[in-house]
Design a protein around this motif. Sequence first.
Motif, mmCIF file in Angstrom:
data_model
loop_
_atom_site.group_PDB
_atom_site.id
_atom_site.type_symbol
_atom_site.label_atom_id
_atom_site.label_comp_id
_atom_site.label_asym_id
_atom_site.label_seq_id
_atom_site.Cartn_x
_atom_site.Cartn_y
_atom_site.Cartn_z
ATOM 1 N N SER A 135 0.622 -1.315 0.033
ATOM 2 C CA SER A 135 0.043 -0.201 0.197
ATOM 3 C C SER A 135 0.745 1.398 0.019
ATOM 4 O O SER A 135 0.273 2.174 -0.292
ATOM 5 N N GLN A 136 2.139 1.031 0.386
ATOM 6 C CA GLN A 136 2.981 2.304 0.489
ATOM 7 C C GLN A 136 3.940 2.129 -0.616
ATOM 8 O O GLN A 136 4.480 1.380 -0.968
ATOM 9 N N PRO A 137 4.262 3.553 -1.506
ATOM 10 C CA PRO A 137 5.262 3.401 -2.461
ATOM 11 C C PRO A 137 6.744 2.889 -1.801
ATOM 12 O O PRO A 137 6.896 3.289 -0.835
ATOM 13 N N ALA A 138 7.222 2.104 -2.905
ATOM 14 C CA ALA A 138 8.737 1.539 -2.391
ATOM 15 C C ALA A 138 9.593 2.253 -3.453
ATOM 16 O O ALA A 138 9.291 2.817 -4.134
ATOM 17 N N PHE A 139 10.914 1.847 -3.199
ATOM 18 C CA PHE A 139 11.902 2.438 -4.095
ATOM 19 C C PHE A 139 11.503 2.525 -5.497
ATOM 20 O O PHE A 139 11.689 3.343 -6.230
ATOM 21 N N VAL A 140 11.387 1.094 -5.935
ATOM 22 C CA VAL A 140 11.070 1.386 -7.415
ATOM 23 C C VAL A 140 10.216 1.868 -7.881
ATOM 24 O O VAL A 140 9.997 2.471 -8.902
ATOM 25 N N ASP A 141 8.854 2.242 -7.054
ATOM 26 C CA ASP A 141 7.832 2.837 -7.566
ATOM 27 C C ASP A 141 8.173 4.315 -7.649
ATOM 28 O O ASP A 141 7.932 4.802 -8.801
ATOM 29 N N ILE A 142 9.149 4.839 -7.024
ATOM 30 C CA ILE A 142 9.409 6.175 -6.632
ATOM 31 C C ILE A 142 10.414 6.423 -7.920
ATOM 32 O O ILE A 142 10.378 7.402 -8.847
ATOM 33 N N ALA A 143 11.426 5.287 -8.287
ATOM 34 C CA ALA A 143 12.269 5.537 -9.147
ATOM 35 C C ALA A 143 11.509 5.418 -10.510
ATOM 36 O O ALA A 143 12.005 6.188 -11.441
ATOM 37 N N LEU A 144 10.613 4.696 -10.830
ATOM 38 C CA LEU A 144 9.723 4.712 -12.040
ATOM 39 C C LEU A 144 9.153 6.158 -12.288
ATOM 40 O O LEU A 144 9.035 6.653 -13.245
ATOM 41 N N ALA A 145 8.255 6.534 -11.139
ATOM 42 C CA ALA A 145 7.589 7.690 -11.191
ATOM 43 C C ALA A 145 8.466 8.976 -11.553
ATOM 44 O O ALA A 145 8.245 9.683 -12.406
ATOM 45 N N ALA A 146 9.703 8.696 -11.055
ATOM 46 C CA ALA A 146 10.804 10.051 -11.229
ATOM 47 C C ALA A 146 11.263 9.802 -12.839
ATOM 48 O O ALA A 146 11.193 10.852 -13.701
#
Length: 187
Positions: A135-146
């Motif tokens: 349910s919480q963004p993880a490192f890979v989610d943030i990297a992809l979004a960036a």
Amino acid sequence: YTLPAIHDPNTSKSIADSIPIGEYLDSAYPDTPKLFPEGSKAKQVAFIDALLGRLSPLWQFTIADSHAMVTDPEGAAYFRRTREAMFGGSKLEDVRPKGDNAKVEWAKVKAAFEGLHTVWLEGKGESDGPYFTGSQPAFVDIALAALLQSLKRILGPQNELYKDIASWNDGWWGKLVDDFEKYEVFT
């Protein structure tokens, strides 16, 4: 030196590179949501390796536009010199494929994104929630979004290439960018 880099004024620590930054933030701020929740680091690092290895077809479509965003003359000259060397000495303006070759190369970009989506889903496994670890963004989610936000800024939100990427995998890529808009800060 490498980017990204941070300096934490609370601890006077300076850290470079995204994975060490994530690890540092998790250890320095244990009461915040984790970028690498317990047991997820190996899968997340494997995904980042897949991401970096698969996206090379994309850069030929974005490199000239990226150069235009470098505003200081010294930085722009360095960017041009190093990126033209990466592309075999071709001028940045000549790197973007044209005509039928553009269609062939864009198909490679789409295949790369579709493959990454599959790898993301496999890495996510049975975790509940919209993000890699739940349910919480993880490192890979943030990297992809960036990455996607960078493409949106480089190409422009109305650019056909960006809109194409955002629509792939039933709009999953565009939704990921939209989910992270609340965190955007541009200075």
